[in-house]
Design an enzyme around this catalytic site. Structure first.
Site, PDB file in Angstrom:
ATOM      1  N   HIS A   1      12.321 -54.951   4.233  1.00  0.00           N
ATOM      2  CA  HIS A   1      13.777 -54.780   4.332  1.00  0.00           C
ATOM      3  C   HIS A   1      14.475 -55.376   3.119  1.00  0.00           C
ATOM      4  CE1 HIS A   1      17.834 -55.228   6.324  1.00  0.00           C
ATOM      5  NE2 HIS A   1      17.493 -54.014   6.701  1.00  0.00           N
ATOM      6  N   CYS A   2      13.915 -56.455   2.583  1.00  0.00           N
ATOM      7  CA  CYS A   2      14.535 -57.168   1.464  1.00  0.00           C
ATOM      8  C   CYS A   2      14.520 -56.370   0.164  1.00  0.00           C
ATOM      9  CB  CYS A   2      13.829 -58.500   1.222  1.00  0.00           C
ATOM     10  SG  CYS A   2      13.744 -59.582   2.658  1.00  0.00           S
ATOM     11  N   ILE A   3      13.609 -55.399   0.040  1.00  0.00           N
ATOM     12  CA  ILE A   3      13.483 -54.679  -1.226  1.00  0.00           C
ATOM     13  C   ILE A   3      14.058 -53.269  -1.151  1.00  0.00           C
ATOM     14  CG2 ILE A   3      11.482 -56.065  -1.833  1.00  0.00           C
ATOM     15  CD1 ILE A   3       9.715 -53.616  -1.338  1.00  0.00           C
TER      16      ILE A   3
END
Length: 338
Positions: free
Chosen positions: A329-331
């Site tokens: 999700h962070c990327i």
């Protein structure tokens, strides 16, 4: 009409990502190669369901193309790091027009290892590439620090929006007012902190998208550490308790679905891991789920298949991403379809 941030399960126009380059997060060639391989695996998994554009640092187009293939769009811009969820814009829509919220980015609370001269401008670059107008916010915030249900509810954490490295002069009421103004939300649910491992060297100091996420209006998935030896055992029970007693912006009592954490407890350096299946990404017709070569991978995938029966669940090895301080999700950052 009011601009609001659509839920992640709403239709996407495309997904935006950023390409890992030499920086303090990836300290040697081996780590950088592992990161690029992992980022490419995520990009290709998402591309099965929707278009993907990857922002690539100067001079790195050829190496990126070699791993990403020809089906993924590449654009060249100056970068410091590669966490598009946090450095990219938060897209909002009024139903007919798209806009891009540009939060203040300061390296996850001005951490001493972080650099953000270029990353602080990426939200505006992406907005320009997407052809949408920018809405500037004075709040220091990142995309991984918020999660919405698309119907007025947003999840936040005390140690991020109210943390001393980000918004030391802001009150809780002031933070909520700015979040609601930019996202079109009306109710904030606060968690006191994030997972233990998220406060290490490359941690975000408590991003919510590794702890809890909406699966649909009224339903939230929560990280559940099953082993009492891990400090997140008590934390995850606290999160379940807090969220189980909450109602959303529509007045619905939240249904909490616990997702068992991977069985591994520590990394090679002996530090507590924050491996979490919560840090997944919803794309058009798909769920791209963090994998850890762990017995609980298939258990988590089974839960997500039940939650999203109309979507294809794809596990992608995320260990190299977590080594840098985040997950799938962070990327990734969604651009909603208008």
């Amino acid at each position: 009409m009011t601009f609001r941030m659509p839920a992640e399960w709403a239709p996407h126009e495309r997904t935006w990502m950023a390409w890992p380059g030499p920086n303090p997060t990836f300290t040697n060639d081996e780590e950088l190669t592992a990161a690029r391989t992992a980022w490419a695996s995520v990009a290709r998994a998402v591309r099965r369901f929707e278009p993907v554009t990857v922002v690539v640092g100067p001079g790195q187009l050829d190496s990126a193309r070699a791993l990403l293939g020809d089906a993924i769009n590449l654009v060249e811009r100056e970068l410091d790091d590669a966490w598009m969820r946090d450095i990219g814009p938060t897209f909002v829509s009024d139903g007919t027009e798209l806009a891009a919220v540009n939060w203040v980015f300061n390296g996850w609370g001005a951490q001493d290892w972080a650099r953000w001269e270029h990353d602080s401008k990426i939200a505006c670059h992406v907005a320009d590439l997407a052809g949408v107008r920018v809405v500037n916010s004075p709040l220091v915030n990142e995309g991984g620090a918020i999660h919405v249900d698309g119907e007025g509810t947003v999840l936040l954490t005390d140690t991020v929006q109210l943390g001393p490295g980000r918004n030391p002069e802001w009150s809780r009421a002031e933070v909520e007012a700015e979040i609601h103004a930019k996202l079109g939300t009306t109710k904030a649910i606060w968690l006191p902190h994030g997972l233990t491992g998220d406060y290490g060297m490359y941690g975000t100091q408590g991003h919510v998208d590794i702890v809890a996420a909406f699966a649909r209006p009224g339903t939230v998935v929560v990280h559940s550490q099953q082993d009492p030896a891990h400090p997140d055992y008590e934390r995850s029970r606290m999160y379940v308790d807090i969220l189980s007693r909450q109602t959303d912006a529509k007045g619905r009592q939240l249904e909490v679905v616990e997702i068992p954490a991977p069985t591994v407890l520590k990394d090679e350096e002996g530090d507590w891991v924050d491996y979490s299946y919560i840090n997944h990404y919803l794309c058009n017709g798909g769920v791209v789920l963090c994998g850890f070569d762990d017995p609980n991978d298939e258990i988590a995938a089974g839960i997500f298949r039940r939650l999203f029966p109309e979507r294809i669940v794809t596990l992608v090895d995320a260990r190299a991403i977590f080594a840098g301080g985040g997950g799938i999700h962070c990327i990734t950052q969604q651009q909603p379809k208008v």
